[in-house]
Design a protein around this motif. Structure first.
Motif, PDB file in Angstrom:
ATOM      1  N   ASN A  93     -67.850 -76.985 -12.173  1.00 52.42           N
ATOM      2  CA  ASN A  93     -68.618 -75.952 -11.476  1.00 52.42           C
ATOM      3  C   ASN A  93     -69.411 -76.526 -10.310  1.00 52.42           C
ATOM      4  OD1 ASN A  93     -67.846 -73.886 -13.252  1.00 52.42           O
ATOM      5  ND2 ASN A  93     -69.550 -74.305 -14.621  1.00 52.42           N
ATOM      6  N   LEU A  94     -69.880 -77.743 -10.457  1.00 52.72           N
ATOM      7  CA  LEU A  94     -70.766 -78.341  -9.459  1.00 52.72           C
ATOM      8  C   LEU A  94     -70.094 -78.448  -8.098  1.00 52.72           C
ATOM      9  CD1 LEU A  94     -72.401 -81.067 -11.718  1.00 52.72           C
ATOM     10  CD2 LEU A  94     -73.278 -78.787 -11.136  1.00 52.72           C
ATOM     11  N   LYS A  95     -68.812 -78.682  -8.089  1.00 51.35           N
ATOM     12  CA  LYS A  95     -68.063 -78.795  -6.832  1.00 51.35           C
ATOM     13  C   LYS A  95     -68.036 -77.462  -6.076  1.00 51.35           C
ATOM     14  CE  LYS A  95     -63.535 -80.199  -5.095  1.00 51.35           C
ATOM     15  NZ  LYS A  95     -62.191 -80.644  -5.451  1.00 51.35           N
ATOM     16  N   TYR A  96     -68.199 -76.359  -6.794  1.00 53.90           N
ATOM     17  CA  TYR A  96     -68.055 -75.029  -6.202  1.00 53.90           C
ATOM     18  C   TYR A  96     -69.364 -74.243  -6.137  1.00 53.90           C
ATOM     19  CZ  TYR A  96     -63.219 -76.256  -6.855  1.00 53.90           C
ATOM     20  OH  TYR A  96     -62.022 -76.925  -6.801  1.00 53.90           O
ATOM     21  N   LEU A  97     -70.479 -74.931  -6.237  1.00 53.39           N
ATOM     22  CA  LEU A  97     -71.766 -74.239  -6.223  1.00 53.39           C
ATOM     23  C   LEU A  97     -71.933 -73.360  -4.983  1.00 53.39           C
ATOM     24  CD1 LEU A  97     -74.272 -76.897  -7.606  1.00 53.39           C
ATOM     25  CD2 LEU A  97     -73.443 -74.820  -8.735  1.00 53.39           C
ATOM     26  N   ASN A  98     -71.436 -73.846  -3.850  1.00 50.77           N
ATOM     27  CA  ASN A  98     -71.588 -73.071  -2.611  1.00 50.77           C
ATOM     28  C   ASN A  98     -70.703 -71.821  -2.590  1.00 50.77           C
ATOM     29  OD1 ASN A  98     -69.174 -74.495  -2.381  1.00 50.77           O
ATOM     30  ND2 ASN A  98     -69.383 -74.815  -0.182  1.00 50.77           N
ATOM     31  N   GLN A  99     -69.758 -71.702  -3.526  1.00 56.12           N
ATOM     32  CA  GLN A  99     -68.883 -70.527  -3.577  1.00 56.12           C
ATOM     33  C   GLN A  99     -69.315 -69.506  -4.635  1.00 56.12           C
ATOM     34  OE1 GLN A  99     -64.670 -71.162  -3.406  1.00 56.12           O
ATOM     35  NE2 GLN A  99     -64.899 -73.028  -2.199  1.00 56.12           N
ATOM     36  N   ILE A 100     -70.327 -69.849  -5.391  1.00 55.26           N
ATOM     37  CA  ILE A 100     -70.801 -68.896  -6.402  1.00 55.26           C
ATOM     38  C   ILE A 100     -71.545 -67.779  -5.663  1.00 55.26           C
ATOM     39  CG2 ILE A 100     -72.341 -68.556  -8.372  1.00 55.26           C
ATOM     40  CD1 ILE A 100     -71.501 -71.373  -9.264  1.00 55.26           C
ATOM     41  N   PRO A 101     -71.074 -66.551  -5.825  1.00 48.98           N
ATOM     42  CA  PRO A 101     -71.643 -65.437  -5.067  1.00 48.98           C
ATOM     43  C   PRO A 101     -73.122 -65.203  -5.356  1.00 48.98           C
ATOM     44  CG  PRO A 101     -69.576 -64.796  -6.113  1.00 48.98           C
ATOM     45  CD  PRO A 101     -69.965 -66.135  -6.672  1.00 48.98           C
ATOM     46  N   GLN A 102     -73.795 -64.693  -4.350  1.00 43.15           N
ATOM     47  CA  GLN A 102     -75.180 -64.305  -4.508  1.00 43.15           C
ATOM     48  C   GLN A 102     -75.247 -63.231  -5.592  1.00 43.15           C
ATOM     49  OE1 GLN A 102     -76.908 -62.760  -0.905  1.00 43.15           O
ATOM     50  NE2 GLN A 102     -78.650 -64.117  -1.174  1.00 43.15           N
ATOM     51  N   GLY A 103     -76.246 -63.301  -6.408  1.00 44.29           N
ATOM     52  CA  GLY A 103     -76.388 -62.332  -7.484  1.00 44.29           C
ATOM     53  C   GLY A 103     -75.844 -62.818  -8.817  1.00 44.29           C
ATOM     54  N   ILE A 104     -75.134 -63.938  -8.802  1.00 45.36           N
ATOM     55  CA  ILE A 104     -74.668 -64.520 -10.058  1.00 45.36           C
ATOM     56  C   ILE A 104     -75.587 -65.683 -10.396  1.00 45.36           C
ATOM     57  CG2 ILE A 104     -72.839 -65.829 -11.198  1.00 45.36           C
ATOM     58  CD1 ILE A 104     -70.826 -64.104  -9.798  1.00 45.36           C
ATOM     59  N   ARG A 105     -76.098 -65.650 -11.581  1.00 49.93           N
ATOM     60  CA  ARG A 105     -76.980 -66.721 -12.051  1.00 49.93           C
ATOM     61  C   ARG A 105     -76.138 -67.703 -12.864  1.00 49.93           C
ATOM     62  NH1 ARG A 105     -81.336 -65.220 -16.370  1.00 49.93           N
ATOM     63  NH2 ARG A 105     -81.528 -67.291 -17.223  1.00 49.93           N
ATOM     64  N   LEU A 106     -76.031 -68.931 -12.383  1.00 49.76           N
ATOM     65  CA  LEU A 106     -75.314 -69.980 -13.112  1.00 49.76           C
ATOM     66  C   LEU A 106     -76.327 -70.864 -13.814  1.00 49.76           C
ATOM     67  CD1 LEU A 106     -72.812 -71.712 -13.869  1.00 49.76           C
ATOM     68  CD2 LEU A 106     -73.185 -72.952 -11.726  1.00 49.76           C
ATOM     69  N   MET A 107     -76.201 -70.932 -15.120  1.00 49.45           N
ATOM     70  CA  MET A 107     -77.017 -71.836 -15.919  1.00 49.45           C
ATOM     71  C   MET A 107     -76.098 -72.985 -16.320  1.00 49.45           C
ATOM     72  SD  MET A 107     -79.887 -70.272 -15.834  1.00 49.45           S
ATOM     73  CE  MET A 107     -80.823 -71.239 -16.982  1.00 49.45           C
ATOM     74  N   GLN A 108     -76.213 -74.085 -15.608  1.00 47.75           N
ATOM     75  CA  GLN A 108     -75.334 -75.236 -15.795  1.00 47.75           C
ATOM     76  C   GLN A 108     -76.030 -76.256 -16.697  1.00 47.75           C
ATOM     77  OE1 GLN A 108     -72.176 -75.624 -14.447  1.00 47.75           O
ATOM     78  NE2 GLN A 108     -71.985 -77.545 -15.542  1.00 47.75           N
ATOM     79  N   PHE A 109     -75.335 -76.696 -17.738  1.00 51.66           N
ATOM     80  CA  PHE A 109     -75.906 -77.629 -18.707  1.00 51.66           C
ATOM     81  C   PHE A 109     -75.139 -78.944 -18.686  1.00 51.66           C
ATOM     82  CE2 PHE A 109     -76.851 -73.347 -20.094  1.00 51.66           C
ATOM     83  CZ  PHE A 109     -78.200 -73.427 -20.364  1.00 51.66           C
ATOM     84  N   ASP A 110     -75.812 -80.010 -19.114  1.00 55.90           N
ATOM     85  CA  ASP A 110     -75.200 -81.345 -19.144  1.00 55.90           C
ATOM     86  C   ASP A 110     -74.159 -81.488 -20.242  1.00 55.90           C
ATOM     87  OD1 ASP A 110     -76.803 -82.148 -17.056  1.00 55.90           O
ATOM     88  OD2 ASP A 110     -78.310 -83.070 -18.350  1.00 55.90           O
ATOM     89  N   ASN A 111     -74.346 -80.739 -21.335  1.00 58.60           N
ATOM     90  CA  ASN A 111     -73.422 -80.855 -22.465  1.00 58.60           C
ATOM     91  C   ASN A 111     -73.506 -79.602 -23.335  1.00 58.60           C
ATOM     92  OD1 ASN A 111     -75.584 -81.247 -24.509  1.00 58.60           O
ATOM     93  ND2 ASN A 111     -75.901 -83.194 -23.443  1.00 58.60           N
ATOM     94  N   THR A 112     -72.658 -79.562 -24.343  1.00 59.15           N
ATOM     95  CA  THR A 112     -72.587 -78.374 -25.198  1.00 59.15           C
ATOM     96  C   THR A 112     -73.847 -78.190 -26.048  1.00 59.15           C
ATOM     97  OG1 THR A 112     -71.491 -79.535 -27.019  1.00 59.15           O
ATOM     98  CG2 THR A 112     -70.064 -78.540 -25.330  1.00 59.15           C
ATOM     99  N   ILE A 113     -74.504 -79.276 -26.380  1.00 61.68           N
ATOM    100  CA  ILE A 113     -75.691 -79.183 -27.242  1.00 61.68           C
ATOM    101  C   ILE A 113     -76.876 -78.595 -26.484  1.00 61.68           C
ATOM    102  CG2 ILE A 113     -77.340 -80.496 -28.653  1.00 61.68           C
ATOM    103  CD1 ILE A 113     -74.475 -80.225 -29.859  1.00 61.68           C
ATOM    104  N   THR A 114     -77.126 -79.046 -25.264  1.00 59.30           N
ATOM    105  CA  THR A 114     -78.231 -78.460 -24.490  1.00 59.30           C
ATOM    106  C   THR A 114     -77.957 -76.989 -24.202  1.00 59.30           C
ATOM    107  OG1 THR A 114     -77.317 -79.304 -22.414  1.00 59.30           O
ATOM    108  CG2 THR A 114     -79.034 -80.630 -23.472  1.00 59.30           C
ATOM    109  N   MET A 115     -76.686 -76.663 -23.973  1.00 59.63           N
ATOM    110  CA  MET A 115     -76.311 -75.268 -23.746  1.00 59.63           C
ATOM    111  C   MET A 115     -76.587 -74.438 -25.001  1.00 59.63           C
ATOM    112  SD  MET A 115     -72.651 -73.948 -22.359  1.00 59.63           S
ATOM    113  CE  MET A 115     -71.873 -72.639 -23.263  1.00 59.63           C
ATOM    114  N   LEU A 116     -76.157 -74.930 -26.147  1.00 61.56           N
ATOM    115  CA  LEU A 116     -76.365 -74.221 -27.408  1.00 61.56           C
ATOM    116  C   LEU A 116     -77.856 -74.027 -27.685  1.00 61.56           C
ATOM    117  CD1 LEU A 116     -75.169 -72.983 -29.970  1.00 61.56           C
ATOM    118  CD2 LEU A 116     -75.164 -75.286 -30.970  1.00 61.56           C
ATOM    119  N   ASN A 117     -78.648 -75.058 -27.472  1.00 66.20           N
ATOM    120  CA  ASN A 117     -80.091 -74.957 -27.716  1.00 66.20           C
ATOM    121  C   ASN A 117     -80.757 -73.913 -26.825  1.00 66.20           C
ATOM    122  OD1 ASN A 117     -80.385 -76.820 -29.829  1.00 66.20           O
ATOM    123  ND2 ASN A 117     -80.437 -78.533 -28.405  1.00 66.20           N
ATOM    124  N   ALA A 118     -80.217 -73.706 -25.636  1.00 65.39           N
ATOM    125  CA  ALA A 118     -80.775 -72.703 -24.729  1.00 65.39           C
ATOM    126  C   ALA A 118     -80.376 -71.282 -25.131  1.00 65.39           C
ATOM    127  CB  ALA A 118     -80.322 -72.984 -23.300  1.00 65.39           C
TER     128      ALA A 118
END
Length: 186
Positions: A93-118
């Protein structure tokens, strides 16, 4: 209305179900389906659903790296009429950050565990989500489970069986885990 869209693999499906259970999103609004909830298929699925004024949570479905401009074009249309949040850990996803449309909130996590905890607080839902971290073979699992311990061995065996079960009948497994929780996985 709120919808939860989960990736169709072990991680996306288990965390999608855990998140939906956590938020009490009705099963009819939990969409985890092969190949529709893939990076390639999701924008087309969302567009075809003709959603308006809904809250869409997208779990473990990254940007379509095969055709990021088509992904961005369709997702921009979806985001015009809906609140869209993507929860993901794929570094692509990081390579395409500039293509993520306005109005979309991307919550990018380092790994599956930090994502799960959130995304999950309830202990049972956390266990469901941990199955996904194991199926994803994420080394961050070591931060929450002793990989030499009895609990990890049990969870590992459940994760392997889950991975096989979702390949055989994803919709039934999603339904049963949603309705019965971790007890179904045991």
């Amino acid at each position: 209305m709120k919808y939860v869209f989960g990736g169709f693999d072990g991680h996306g499906s288990s965390v999608g179900v855990a998140r939906a259970r956590e938020l009490k999103v009705p099963l009819s609004q939990v969409i985890i389906k092969y190949p529709d909830t893939s990076a390639e298929g999701l924008p087309k699925l969302l567009y075809s659903m003709n959603l308006a004024n809904d809250e869409l949570e997208i779990i473990d479905i990254p940007v379509n790296v095969k055709n990021p401009s088509e992904w961005a074009k369709l997702m921009a249309i979806i985001a015009q009429n809906n609140q869209v949040t993507i929860y993901d850990h794929h570094s692509t996803n990081l390579k395409y950050l500039n293509q993520i449309p306005q109005g979309i909130r991307l919550m990018q996590f380092d790994n599956t565990i930090t994502m799960l905890n959130a995304l999950v607080q309830d202990e049972e839902n956390m266990k469901i989500g941990l199955i996904g971290s194991i199926t994803d073979r994420d080394p961050a699992i070591k931060t929450v489970l002793d990989i030499e311990g009895k609990e990890f061995v049990q969870m590992y065996n459940i994760a392997n069986a889950y991975d096989v079960a979702i390949r055989r009948n994803l919709s039934d497994v999603v339904k049963n885990v949603y309705e019965q929780g971790f007890s179904y996985l045991q």
